[in-house]
Design an enzyme around this catalytic site. Structure first.
Site, mmCIF file in Angstrom:
data_model
loop_
_atom_site.group_PDB
_atom_site.id
_atom_site.type_symbol
_atom_site.label_atom_id
_atom_site.label_comp_id
_atom_site.label_asym_id
_atom_site.label_seq_id
_atom_site.Cartn_x
_atom_site.Cartn_y
_atom_site.Cartn_z
ATOM 1 N N LYS A 229 0.818 -1.215 0.000
ATOM 2 C CA LYS A 229 0.000 0.000 0.000
ATOM 3 C C LYS A 229 0.854 1.268 0.000
ATOM 4 O O LYS A 229 0.593 2.200 -0.745
ATOM 5 C CB LYS A 229 -0.889 0.064 1.258
ATOM 6 C CG LYS A 229 -1.875 -1.059 1.422
ATOM 7 C CD LYS A 229 -2.765 -0.813 2.637
ATOM 8 C CE LYS A 229 -2.042 -0.818 3.968
ATOM 9 N NZ LYS A 229 -1.615 -2.145 4.444
ATOM 10 N N ARG B 142 -9.833 1.178 7.975
ATOM 11 C CA ARG B 142 -9.570 -0.220 8.323
ATOM 12 C C ARG B 142 -10.742 -0.862 9.036
ATOM 13 O O ARG B 142 -10.676 -2.058 9.344
ATOM 14 C CB ARG B 142 -8.345 -0.288 9.226
ATOM 15 C CG ARG B 142 -7.021 -0.464 8.479
ATOM 16 C CD ARG B 142 -5.931 -0.372 9.501
ATOM 17 N NE ARG B 142 -4.748 -1.114 9.268
ATOM 18 C CZ ARG B 142 -3.609 -0.600 8.798
ATOM 19 N NH1 ARG B 142 -3.560 0.643 8.399
ATOM 20 N NH2 ARG B 142 -2.530 -1.349 8.727
ATOM 21 N N ARG C 211 11.164 -6.914 5.515
ATOM 22 C CA ARG C 211 11.135 -5.513 5.937
ATOM 23 C C ARG C 211 11.641 -5.377 7.367
ATOM 24 O O ARG C 211 12.324 -4.413 7.711
ATOM 25 C CB ARG C 211 9.702 -4.964 5.831
ATOM 26 C CG ARG C 211 9.619 -3.472 6.110
ATOM 27 C CD ARG C 211 8.264 -2.907 5.787
ATOM 28 N NE ARG C 211 7.258 -3.265 6.772
ATOM 29 C CZ ARG C 211 5.964 -2.996 6.649
ATOM 30 N NH1 ARG C 211 5.518 -2.395 5.567
ATOM 31 N NH2 ARG C 211 5.112 -3.338 7.579
ATOM 32 N N ARG D 158 11.141 -2.116 11.898
ATOM 33 C CA ARG D 158 9.877 -1.621 12.452
ATOM 34 C C ARG D 158 9.474 -2.482 13.628
ATOM 35 O O ARG D 158 9.507 -3.706 13.552
ATOM 36 C CB ARG D 158 8.792 -1.668 11.370
ATOM 37 C CG ARG D 158 8.250 -0.311 11.029
ATOM 38 C CD ARG D 158 7.290 -0.392 9.886
ATOM 39 N NE ARG D 158 5.988 -0.908 10.297
ATOM 40 C CZ ARG D 158 4.901 -0.795 9.557
ATOM 41 N NH1 ARG D 158 4.956 -0.207 8.389
ATOM 42 N NH2 ARG D 158 3.746 -1.285 9.994
ATOM 43 N N ARG E 56 -1.587 -8.942 12.945
ATOM 44 C CA ARG E 56 -2.034 -7.923 11.977
ATOM 45 C C ARG E 56 -2.759 -8.562 10.794
ATOM 46 O O ARG E 56 -3.723 -7.999 10.276
ATOM 47 C CB ARG E 56 -0.846 -7.081 11.510
ATOM 48 C CG ARG E 56 -0.487 -6.024 12.543
ATOM 49 C CD ARG E 56 0.976 -5.633 12.500
ATOM 50 N NE ARG E 56 1.383 -5.042 11.273
ATOM 51 C CZ ARG E 56 2.615 -5.159 10.753
ATOM 52 N NH1 ARG E 56 3.530 -5.877 11.374
ATOM 53 N NH2 ARG E 56 2.912 -4.577 9.636
HETATM 54 P P1 AMP Z 1 0.448 0.485 8.601
HETATM 55 O O1 AMP Z 1 1.691 1.288 8.441
HETATM 56 O O2 AMP Z 1 -0.665 0.970 7.718
HETATM 57 O O3 AMP Z 1 0.689 -0.994 8.461
HETATM 58 O O4 AMP Z 1 -0.054 0.708 10.108
HETATM 59 C C1 AMP Z 1 0.734 0.335 11.218
HETATM 60 C C2 AMP Z 1 -0.121 0.277 12.471
HETATM 61 O O5 AMP Z 1 -0.697 1.564 12.720
HETATM 62 C C3 AMP Z 1 -1.308 -0.669 12.396
HETATM 63 O O6 AMP Z 1 -0.960 -2.002 12.729
HETATM 64 C C4 AMP Z 1 -2.243 -0.055 13.444
HETATM 65 O O7 AMP Z 1 -1.822 -0.343 14.758
HETATM 66 C C5 AMP Z 1 -2.023 1.437 13.208
HETATM 67 N N1 AMP Z 1 -2.956 1.979 12.198
HETATM 68 C C6 AMP Z 1 -2.633 2.524 10.992
HETATM 69 N N2 AMP Z 1 -3.716 2.929 10.325
HETATM 70 C C7 AMP Z 1 -4.784 2.630 11.122
HETATM 71 C C8 AMP Z 1 -6.194 2.774 10.989
HETATM 72 N N3 AMP Z 1 -6.760 3.307 9.886
HETATM 73 N N4 AMP Z 1 -6.971 2.340 12.027
HETATM 74 C C9 AMP Z 1 -6.441 1.806 13.139
HETATM 75 N N5 AMP Z 1 -5.124 1.617 13.328
HETATM 76 C C10 AMP Z 1 -4.287 2.035 12.330
#
Ligand code: AMP
Length: 187
Positions: free
Chosen positions: A13, A88, A127, A133, A144
């Site tokens: 993404k 999400r 990654r 991370r 996740r």
């Molecule tokens: P990402 O970088 O999109 O994989 O997001 C990393 C983490 O941030 C996720 O595992 C969630 O803990 C949090 N997060 C990111 N976007 C959202 C969202 N729209 N709703 C809830 N938690 C989010």
């Protein structure tokens, strides 16, 4: 234009969203990036979010919806946005529809990047080795992925009824995936 990129963790993404946003001439907003920056800066938002993120759980809807409202009300969000990693949950999708609707806007396209589960885990572990991370460990990765299936996939049914879902094969060459995405959001 308001475009959302949905996909499991590791589906690309962020990588694809960045290139596509440049192509479309709209800002990319990644809730994950915004939250990581907040954690790093030690802001109240970061303090609220960190525990959930480290465990691989979603940050509560009201926190995320507040963040998105701020962006959509600001100059950044006014002329269109590409969102990656948002929404999400169905509650987030309903909220963004409401916020956009207040201004006479709507979600134009929801692109879903489809990647095999095995490949997702491999990408996330790679990654982890490269970027370090804190949520890229096996336990958090598995959680996740589960959260994606349980809380985010139901969004597709929500958006299917609006006729905005574009499924895009997310395996293989980065450029080829980008071309498919561009075709998907061009109509
Ligand atoms: P990402 O970088 O999109 O994989 O997001 C990393 C983490 O941030 C996720 O595992 C969630 O803990 C949090 N997060 C990111 N976007 C959202 C969202 N729209 N709703 C809830 N938690 C989010």
């Amino acid at each position: 234009m308001y475009v959302m990129i949905l996909g499991a963790p590791g589906s690309g993404k962020g990588t694809q969203g960045k290139i596509l946003a440049g192509h479309l001439g709209i800002p990319q907003v990644s809730t994950g990036d915004l939250l990581r920056a907040a954690v790093k800066a030690g802001t109240p938002l970061g303090k609220q979010a960190q525990g959930y993120m480290d465990k691989g759980l979603l940050v509560p809807d009201e926190v995320i919806i507040g963040l998105i409202r701020e962006i959509l009300d600001s100059d950044t969000g006014r002329g269109g946005v590409l969102m990656d990693g948002f929404p999400r949950t169905v509650a987030q999708a309903e909220a963004v529809d409401r916020i956009l609707g207040e201004k006479g806007n709507r979600v134009d396209h929801v692109a879903l990047l489809e990647v095999d589960e095995q490949e997702l885990v491999q990408r996330l572990l790679a990654r982890a080795a490269k970027e370090g991370r804190s949520d890229d460990n096996l336990e958090s990765i598995e959680r996740r992925l589960r959260v994606f299936h349980e809380q985010t996939e139901p969004l597709l049914a929500y958006y299917e009824t609006q006729g905005v879902v574009r499924r895009v094969a997310g395996m293989g060459d980065i450029d080829a995936i980008q071309q498919r995405l561009r075709v998907a959001v061009a109509g």
